[in-house]
Design an enzyme around this catalytic site. Structure first.
Site, PDB file in Angstrom:
ATOM      1  N   CYS A  60      33.871  44.248  42.656  1.00  0.00           N
ATOM      2  CA  CYS A  60      33.799  43.119  41.734  1.00  0.00           C
ATOM      3  C   CYS A  60      32.553  43.895  41.137  1.00  0.00           C
ATOM      4  O   CYS A  60      32.475  45.135  40.647  1.00  0.00           O
ATOM      5  CB  CYS A  60      33.128  41.902  42.916  1.00  0.00           C
TER       6      CYS A  60
ATOM      7  N   SER B 230      33.625  41.139  46.712  1.00  0.00           N
ATOM      8  CA  SER B 230      33.756  42.106  47.582  1.00  0.00           C
ATOM      9  C   SER B 230      33.597  42.701  48.263  1.00  0.00           C
ATOM     10  O   SER B 230      34.360  42.905  50.043  1.00  0.00           O
ATOM     11  CB  SER B 230      33.810  43.725  46.288  1.00  0.00           C
TER      12      SER B 230
ATOM     13  N   ASP C  40      34.158  35.312  40.045  1.00  0.00           N
ATOM     14  CA  ASP C  40      33.038  35.361  39.910  1.00  0.00           C
ATOM     15  C   ASP C  40      31.713  34.002  40.832  1.00  0.00           C
ATOM     16  O   ASP C  40      31.544  32.840  39.424  1.00  0.00           O
ATOM     17  CB  ASP C  40      32.384  35.839  39.800  1.00  0.00           C
TER      18      ASP C  40
END
Length: 155
Positions: free
Chosen positions: A9, A16, A124
């Site tokens: 990420c 991640s 995100d």
């Protein structure tokens, strides 16, 4: 057969590392020997633990992300890992821009590589709320479950 996976990420503190923790435990539970790690495309948080909200969300779901320390993806990662899986298209583009041509076949979106048609991105949660962090757990579990299924089919 895939023996190592790197989840990627942006800062390696939210998505991640949580997916890494999920994959580590679920591959172990499935008795599948796959080495997993995570990294970020940026070096904003190198050496730091995962975001406290990510850690709390993972802990509530039964995953331990506390040993994690953020790191930036390196040139060696493209050679070392069988699959380098991005959490979103922005990071996918960054990874591809840094990846030598001969390793580009290893690069993909995590959810697409797992065989999920929609959504393709793990959003995100950094500027979001608890629900956004829970969504990362949900998508991580679904994606890892599909990776385990794919592994069993190809084994």
């Amino acid at each position: 057969m895939i023996k190592s996976i790197l989840f990627v990420c942006l800062g390696n503190i939210c998505r991640s590392p949580v997916v890494e923790a999920i994959a580590r435990l679920e591959f172990s539970r499935a008795r599948i020997d796959v080495y997993v790690d995570s990294a970020g495309t940026a070096d904003y948080h190198t050496g730091e633990q995962a975001d406290s909200r990510s850690l709390a969300s993972a802990q509530r779901a039964g995953y331990d992300g506390s040993p994690h320390r953020a790191r930036q993806i390196s040139a060696e990662d493209f050679e070392q890992f069988d699959a380098v899986l991005a959490m979103d298209n922005r990071n996918l583009a960054t990874i591809l821009s840094r990846c030598p041509e001969r390793f580009r076949g290893k690069i993909d979106l995590f959810l697409r590589h797992a065989g999920i048609a929609s959504p393709l991105e793990v959003p995100d949660p950094y500027y979001g709320d608890d629900g956004d962090f829970r969504r990362v757990i949900e998508l991580g579990r679904i994606g890892v479950e599909k990776l385990i299924e794919r592994h069993r089919i190809t084994a």
